[in-house]
Design an enzyme around this catalytic site. Structure first.
Site, PDB file in Angstrom:
ATOM      1  N   HIS A 204       0.847  -1.205   0.000  1.00  0.00           N
ATOM      2  CA  HIS A 204       0.000   0.000   0.000  1.00  0.00           C
ATOM      3  C   HIS A 204       0.876   1.246   0.000  1.00  0.00           C
ATOM      4  O   HIS A 204       2.075   1.161   0.252  1.00  0.00           O
ATOM      5  CB  HIS A 204      -0.899   0.027   1.248  1.00  0.00           C
ATOM      6  CG  HIS A 204      -0.125   0.177   2.532  1.00  0.00           C
ATOM      7  ND1 HIS A 204       0.578  -0.858   3.105  1.00  0.00           N
ATOM      8  CD2 HIS A 204       0.083   1.250   3.342  1.00  0.00           C
ATOM      9  CE1 HIS A 204       1.177  -0.436   4.206  1.00  0.00           C
ATOM     10  NE2 HIS A 204       0.906   0.845   4.375  1.00  0.00           N
ATOM     11  N   ASP A 206       0.876   5.216   1.878  1.00  0.00           N
ATOM     12  CA  ASP A 206       0.254   5.890   3.017  1.00  0.00           C
ATOM     13  C   ASP A 206      -0.441   7.151   2.508  1.00  0.00           C
ATOM     14  O   ASP A 206       0.146   7.918   1.737  1.00  0.00           O
ATOM     15  CB  ASP A 206       1.314   6.268   4.066  1.00  0.00           C
ATOM     16  CG  ASP A 206       1.962   5.031   4.686  1.00  0.00           C
ATOM     17  OD1 ASP A 206       1.366   3.941   4.611  1.00  0.00           O
ATOM     18  OD2 ASP A 206       3.065   5.168   5.250  1.00  0.00           O
ATOM     19  N   HIS A 261       4.815   0.083  -0.179  1.00  0.00           N
ATOM     20  CA  HIS A 261       5.618  -0.760   0.708  1.00  0.00           C
ATOM     21  C   HIS A 261       4.759  -1.862   1.297  1.00  0.00           C
ATOM     22  O   HIS A 261       3.527  -1.810   1.217  1.00  0.00           O
ATOM     23  CB  HIS A 261       6.277   0.102   1.796  1.00  0.00           C
ATOM     24  CG  HIS A 261       5.312   0.946   2.594  1.00  0.00           C
ATOM     25  ND1 HIS A 261       4.688   2.071   2.069  1.00  0.00           N
ATOM     26  CD2 HIS A 261       4.830   0.816   3.845  1.00  0.00           C
ATOM     27  CE1 HIS A 261       3.901   2.598   2.985  1.00  0.00           C
ATOM     28  NE2 HIS A 261       3.955   1.851   4.073  1.00  0.00           N
ATOM     29  N   ARG A 271       8.378  -8.990  15.018  1.00  0.00           N
ATOM     30  CA  ARG A 271       8.764  -7.642  14.587  1.00  0.00           C
ATOM     31  C   ARG A 271       7.845  -6.651  15.285  1.00  0.00           C
ATOM     32  O   ARG A 271       6.625  -6.845  15.311  1.00  0.00           O
ATOM     33  CB  ARG A 271       8.628  -7.544  13.065  1.00  0.00           C
ATOM     34  CG  ARG A 271       8.885  -6.159  12.514  1.00  0.00           C
ATOM     35  CD  ARG A 271       8.802  -6.139  10.992  1.00  0.00           C
ATOM     36  NE  ARG A 271       8.591  -4.791  10.514  1.00  0.00           N
ATOM     37  CZ  ARG A 271       9.586  -3.981  10.117  1.00  0.00           C
ATOM     38  NH1 ARG A 271      10.835  -4.390  10.101  1.00  0.00           N
ATOM     39  NH2 ARG A 271       9.316  -2.755   9.710  1.00  0.00           N
TER      40      ARG A 271
HETATM   41  C1  GA4 Z   1      -2.383   2.925   5.507  1.00  0.00           C
HETATM   42  C2  GA4 Z   1      -1.530   3.857   6.396  1.00  0.00           C
HETATM   43  C3  GA4 Z   1      -1.926   3.805   7.889  1.00  0.00           C
HETATM   44  O1  GA4 Z   1      -1.467   2.586   8.484  1.00  0.00           O
HETATM   45  C4  GA4 Z   1      -3.473   3.884   8.049  1.00  0.00           C
HETATM   46  C5  GA4 Z   1      -4.058   2.666   7.347  1.00  0.00           C
HETATM   47  C6  GA4 Z   1      -5.582   2.453   7.450  1.00  0.00           C
HETATM   48  C7  GA4 Z   1      -5.930   1.437   8.553  1.00  0.00           C
HETATM   49  O2  GA4 Z   1      -5.164   0.505   8.811  1.00  0.00           O
HETATM   50  O3  GA4 Z   1      -7.010   1.576   9.123  1.00  0.00           O
HETATM   51  C8  GA4 Z   1      -6.053   2.002   6.033  1.00  0.00           C
HETATM   52  C9  GA4 Z   1      -4.812   2.210   5.094  1.00  0.00           C
HETATM   53  C10 GA4 Z   1      -3.871   3.078   5.897  1.00  0.00           C
HETATM   54  C11 GA4 Z   1      -5.168   2.850   3.745  1.00  0.00           C
HETATM   55  C12 GA4 Z   1      -6.556   2.446   3.162  1.00  0.00           C
HETATM   56  C13 GA4 Z   1      -7.604   2.077   4.233  1.00  0.00           C
HETATM   57  C14 GA4 Z   1      -7.255   2.798   5.528  1.00  0.00           C
HETATM   58  C15 GA4 Z   1      -6.574   0.580   5.886  1.00  0.00           C
HETATM   59  C16 GA4 Z   1      -7.339   0.646   4.623  1.00  0.00           C
HETATM   60  C17 GA4 Z   1      -7.716  -0.408   3.921  1.00  0.00           C
HETATM   61  C18 GA4 Z   1      -3.850   4.021   9.516  1.00  0.00           C
HETATM   62  C19 GA4 Z   1      -4.024   4.975   7.172  1.00  0.00           C
HETATM   63  O4  GA4 Z   1      -4.213   6.127   7.485  1.00  0.00           O
HETATM   64  O5  GA4 Z   1      -4.276   4.463   5.923  1.00  0.00           O
END
Ligand code: GA4
Length: 331
Positions: A204, A206, A261, A271
């Site tokens: 994904h 961020d 990443h 980890r």
């Molecule tokens: C990816 C980056 C951060 O970890 C996060 C993630 C969020 C979650 O885990 O709830 C998201 C992911 C992240 C992107 C798309 C959506 C939201 C899971 C998901 C499938 C906390 C964020 O802000 O976006």
């Protein structure tokens, strides 16, 4: 934790190739060196990722928080669940986000404005929620300051005035930043004979401006080189790793790349990682900075962080979320 074959099959496996010497090295930025701003800009343009040394974050903030995290993840499941399901803040186990993504990971998602986490801290750390709270606060404020210093060096390197054009968004009282503790338990079945690996946290980008990651000495993190190859990031518990987020890609009109990443599960060691995601206030317009646009058109439609976040939360983890916000090039 041992999984029976059918259970483990629910998780994604990915084929990993042996690293070759042709793979590039992870860019390294020494914050105490005067040339750091140009290195930093180059790393953001080429990878959207780099490692930082001489960061100034006190070691004791890091080690104290790591022991608190280990203490939390060692609690019985029923205790951890008292931190609430991730909505979006809370404790999560294998399920990531609201749309059916799974990974070999447990996590705790927290608001960086710690007053909003009080109830979670109290229900989990009955005896002394204050210790956990203060460890999180000390760590988050030191890491936020470092992130702001880095964003100011980026602005300098890009010749953007004022130099706090990016960092002011993280310093804003309304900044919508998130803090995440991840725990990847070892999985003996993680590496199969055919060289496949179990996914801890799927690929994904961020959505925020910048992410600051620190992990213990267990490997797992990989960054995408964009050509189908993944570069394994050697762990280093004394350094930080910086990811450019989607919002910074937009604010630089695509000059900086948000980095794809993922994390692979480890078969032997657990980890532990801690990540600060620096985001702007919800009402902030995410658009290329005018000083970077001379003669250029924006590659993106106008949107606020609220709109981008809403769209991100309705996507799957691996989706390319920025495509909905790209302008269609006129032919
Ligand atoms: C990816 C980056 C951060 O970890 C996060 C993630 C969020 C979650 O885990 O709830 C998201 C992911 C992240 C992107 C798309 C959506 C939201 C899971 C998901 C499938 C906390 C964020 O802000 O976006």
């Amino acid at each position: 934790m041992v999984l029976s074959k059918p259970a483990i099959e629910q998780f994604s496996l990915v084929k990993t190739c042996k690293p070759t010497t042709l793979f590039p090295a992870i860019p390294l930025v020494d914050l105490s060196q005067p040339d750091s701003k140009s290195l930093l800009v180059k790393a953001c343009e080429e990878f959207g990722f780099f490692k930082v040394v001489n960061h100034g974050v006190p070691t004791q903030f890091i080690s104290k928080l790591e022991s608190q995290a280990v203490k939390f993840f060692s609690l019985p499941l029923s205790e951890k669940e008292k931190a609430g399901p991730p909505d979006p803040f809370g404790y999560g186990n294998k399920c990531i986000g609201p749309n059916g993504d799974i990974g070999w990971v447990e996590y705790l998602l927290l608001n960086t404005h710690s007053e909003f986490n009080s109830q979670r801290f109290e229900s989990v750390f009955h005896e002394d929620p204050e210790i956990f709270r203060s460890c999180v606060n000390d760590y988050v404020s030191a890491v936020r300051n470092m992130a702001c210093e880095i964003l100011e060096l980026m602005a300098d390197g890009l010749k953007i005035q004022p130099r706090n054009a990016f960092s002011k968004l993280l310093m804003d009282e309304q900044s919508d930043s998130i803090f995440r503790l991840n725990f990847y338990p070892p999985c003996p079945e993680a590496q199969s004979l055919d060289g496949s690996n179990l996914i801890g946290f799927g690929e994904h980008t961020d959505p925020q401006i910048i992410s600051v990651l620190r992990s213990n000495n267990t490997s797992g993190l990989q960054i995408s080189l964009g050509d189908g190859n993944w570069l394994s990031v050697p762990p280093d518990e004394d350094s930080f790793f910086i990811n450019v987020g989607d919002s910074l890609q937009v604010m630089t009109n695509g000059r900086f790349q948000s980095v794809r990443h993922r994390v692979l599960a480890n078969s032997i060691k657990s980890r532990v990682s801690m990540i600060y995601f620096g985001g702007p206030p919800l009402s902030e317009k995410i658009a290329p900075l005018p000083s970077l646009m001379e003669g250029e058109e924006s590659l993106y439609k106008e949107f606020t962080w609220f709109e981008y976040k809403r769209s991100a939360y309705s996507s799957r983890l691996a989706d390319r979320r920025l495509v909905f916000f790209e302008k269609i090039a006129a032919s």
